[in-house]
Design a protein around this motif. Sequence first.
Motif, PDB file in Angstrom:
ATOM      1  N   PRO A 103       0.829  -1.212   0.000  1.00  8.70           N
ATOM      2  CA  PRO A 103       0.000   0.000   0.000  1.00  8.70           C
ATOM      3  C   PRO A 103       0.862   1.261   0.000  1.00  8.70           C
ATOM      4  O   PRO A 103       2.059   1.224   0.261  1.00  8.70           O
ATOM      5  CB  PRO A 103      -0.781  -0.125   1.310  1.00  8.70           C
ATOM      6  N   GLY A 104       0.220   2.383  -0.283  1.00  7.00           N
ATOM      7  CA  GLY A 104       0.882   3.668  -0.133  1.00  7.00           C
ATOM      8  C   GLY A 104       1.687   4.070  -1.356  1.00  7.00           C
ATOM      9  O   GLY A 104       1.677   3.421  -2.402  1.00  7.00           O
ATOM     10  N   THR A 105       2.403   5.156  -1.190  1.00  8.44           N
ATOM     11  CA  THR A 105       3.220   5.699  -2.269  1.00  8.44           C
ATOM     12  C   THR A 105       4.478   4.865  -2.449  1.00  8.44           C
ATOM     13  O   THR A 105       4.831   4.032  -1.607  1.00  8.44           O
ATOM     14  CB  THR A 105       3.626   7.136  -1.954  1.00  8.44           C
ATOM     15  N   LEU A 106       5.189   5.103  -3.543  1.00  8.04           N
ATOM     16  CA  LEU A 106       6.444   4.395  -3.783  1.00  8.04           C
ATOM     17  C   LEU A 106       7.445   4.694  -2.679  1.00  8.04           C
ATOM     18  O   LEU A 106       8.199   3.807  -2.253  1.00  8.04           O
ATOM     19  CB  LEU A 106       7.010   4.803  -5.146  1.00  8.04           C
ATOM     20  N   ARG A 107       7.465   5.931  -2.198  1.00  6.65           N
ATOM     21  CA  ARG A 107       8.382   6.259  -1.104  1.00  6.65           C
ATOM     22  C   ARG A 107       8.070   5.430   0.138  1.00  6.65           C
ATOM     23  O   ARG A 107       8.976   4.876   0.776  1.00  6.65           O
ATOM     24  CB  ARG A 107       8.311   7.747  -0.768  1.00  6.65           C
ATOM     25  N   THR A 108       6.783   5.309   0.470  1.00  2.14           N
ATOM     26  CA  THR A 108       6.387   4.510   1.634  1.00  2.14           C
ATOM     27  C   THR A 108       6.756   3.048   1.444  1.00  2.14           C
ATOM     28  O   THR A 108       7.319   2.410   2.349  1.00  2.14           O
ATOM     29  CB  THR A 108       4.870   4.632   1.867  1.00  2.14           C
ATOM     30  N   ARG A 109       6.459   2.512   0.269  1.00  2.00           N
ATOM     31  CA  ARG A 109       6.769   1.115   0.010  1.00  2.00           C
ATOM     32  C   ARG A 109       8.280   0.883   0.050  1.00  2.00           C
ATOM     33  O   ARG A 109       8.757  -0.149   0.532  1.00  2.00           O
ATOM     34  CB  ARG A 109       6.200   0.685  -1.349  1.00  2.00           C
ATOM     35  N   GLY A 110       9.034   1.854  -0.476  1.00  2.00           N
ATOM     36  CA  GLY A 110      10.477   1.716  -0.459  1.00  2.00           C
ATOM     37  C   GLY A 110      11.047   1.662   0.946  1.00  2.00           C
ATOM     38  O   GLY A 110      11.951   0.863   1.228  1.00  2.00           O
ATOM     39  N   MET A 111      10.515   2.487   1.839  1.00  2.00           N
ATOM     40  CA  MET A 111      11.026   2.490   3.218  1.00  2.00           C
ATOM     41  C   MET A 111      10.652   1.207   3.952  1.00  2.00           C
ATOM     42  O   MET A 111      11.453   0.669   4.724  1.00  2.00           O
ATOM     43  CB  MET A 111      10.515   3.726   3.952  1.00  2.00           C
ATOM     44  N   ILE A 112       9.441   0.694   3.711  1.00  6.00           N
ATOM     45  CA  ILE A 112       9.052  -0.574   4.334  1.00  6.00           C
ATOM     46  C   ILE A 112       9.925  -1.708   3.809  1.00  6.00           C
ATOM     47  O   ILE A 112      10.409  -2.556   4.574  1.00  6.00           O
ATOM     48  CB  ILE A 112       7.560  -0.877   4.082  1.00  6.00           C
ATOM     49  N   ALA A 113      10.129  -1.719   2.494  1.00  2.14           N
ATOM     50  CA  ALA A 113      10.977  -2.754   1.899  1.00  2.14           C
ATOM     51  C   ALA A 113      12.402  -2.668   2.441  1.00  2.14           C
ATOM     52  O   ALA A 113      13.032  -3.693   2.730  1.00  2.14           O
ATOM     53  CB  ALA A 113      10.978  -2.618   0.380  1.00  2.14           C
ATOM     54  N   ALA A 114      12.916  -1.465   2.596  1.00  2.00           N
ATOM     55  CA  ALA A 114      14.267  -1.294   3.126  1.00  2.00           C
ATOM     56  C   ALA A 114      14.371  -1.822   4.551  1.00  2.00           C
ATOM     57  O   ALA A 114      15.389  -2.419   4.930  1.00  2.00           O
ATOM     58  CB  ALA A 114      14.662   0.180   3.071  1.00  2.00           C
TER      59      ALA A 114
END
Length: 466
Positions: free
Chosen positions: A174-185
Amino acid sequence: MRLPARTTTVVVLASLVTLVLGYVNKARCAGPPFSNLGRSLKFEALKNVDVCYSDIQYLWIGRDIDNHVFPFLHGGITASGSLFGGTVEYPVLSGLLMWLGGIGSHTDAAFLLHSAIIMAPFGLLTAWLLGRIAGWRALWWSLSPALVLFAFHNWDLPAVATTVAAAFVMLRGPGTLRTRGMIAAALLAVGACLKLYPGLFVLPVALAVLWGPVARHAGPEPGEHDAGTPDRAWRSGALDVRGALATVGVAAAIAVAINLPFAVLGFRGWLASFAFQSKRTADITTNSLWYWGLRPLIGDDGTYNVVVSVASPVLVVASFALALWIGVRIAHRTGTYPWLQVSAAMLCGFLLLHKVHSPQYVLWLLPFFVLLRVPWPLVAGYLTANTALGIGLFRYYAALGTDPDAARRWEYAVWFGVWGQVAILAVLFAVFLRSAPARGATSRSFRFPARRTQFPETPDNRTTVS
């Protein structure tokens, strides 16, 4: 596109069967009678001949797991390179899993069983996530012979699960690419505290976040000729520098938070795990191109180890830089940074050039065979070479010193496995970078490379990816 639930169910059930077979295979080396240290007496006799060796069972003795010592806090490394006092040669979360598997265990057989019970859910989670993302392609994971041979060879399944979970978040979260990127990181940082390799993928994810605004504006305007270079993207969308830095910062913060208690409370033991890996030489147990390729050319003296200790890390880092740079070139052309493809290529560079290449590392690569469209002969060829190595290596060890003729025959299998993997990894480095995501494995921000058209695109004929 939403994949049928029955597909994911079949993928998970197939993985369950394969994991059970994997445990049964390793358990052939475990069981009564036991020594006074809880070691199965048949382990030494069968581990190579019957190809049922596992690091899990082997490390029951020698790392104070049998004494239920909490890892790292009281340990260290001797001048000769031996670990003691609960220190293990893996990152801290793997050390915790090893300690948990040892609780309540009084024999290596119980330790193997408890460790399998702890890790099997991670293998099933990996299957479920891959099934959700890529459908039937996930059977490359669930039905792979590598899962039978290596699922419980070492503590790799949890790290693989965190890597696939990070990919799932990037592709379907869910969320923006920035949000997904931080969760993935954050997930990749946890994975790096299990096995270091998931940490490699933080940079590609951060670069995907960096290019996020460009991807949103990379499509041509109605009536605008698209020649494959989204120059308009540079005028329309700024790079998300803050998002990229935040992505790297989240990964660093998670890694520090996990490691800091061990570093503070037992610095010597915590540091010893890194010292152990740095001191390891590319010997007969490492299955690398260095041992089987360079050593016969320059000999097995001190020069060989010096050359490997310098050349291996330099070339590994160079392969990372090359993959990241090619990703930037692709992003200039398409408006989207191909983080999944670059991550796969970086892993190939590591597996190809690192001084150690344990056969169970195939588990790290398998998810990328699912998530990216790789020609099936390459996948089948790699798995064939890996299986030959996984079986031939231990039969080769068993024959060394006892049956020279058999050792020579099994050495051919090892050669086939080592050089087959080397050749295919070199090809895969390029193939991964040119590959498209598997059906269902395309994120909302991904755009396929634009093709030259003979007519202007309009909103009615423009291809989009949901």
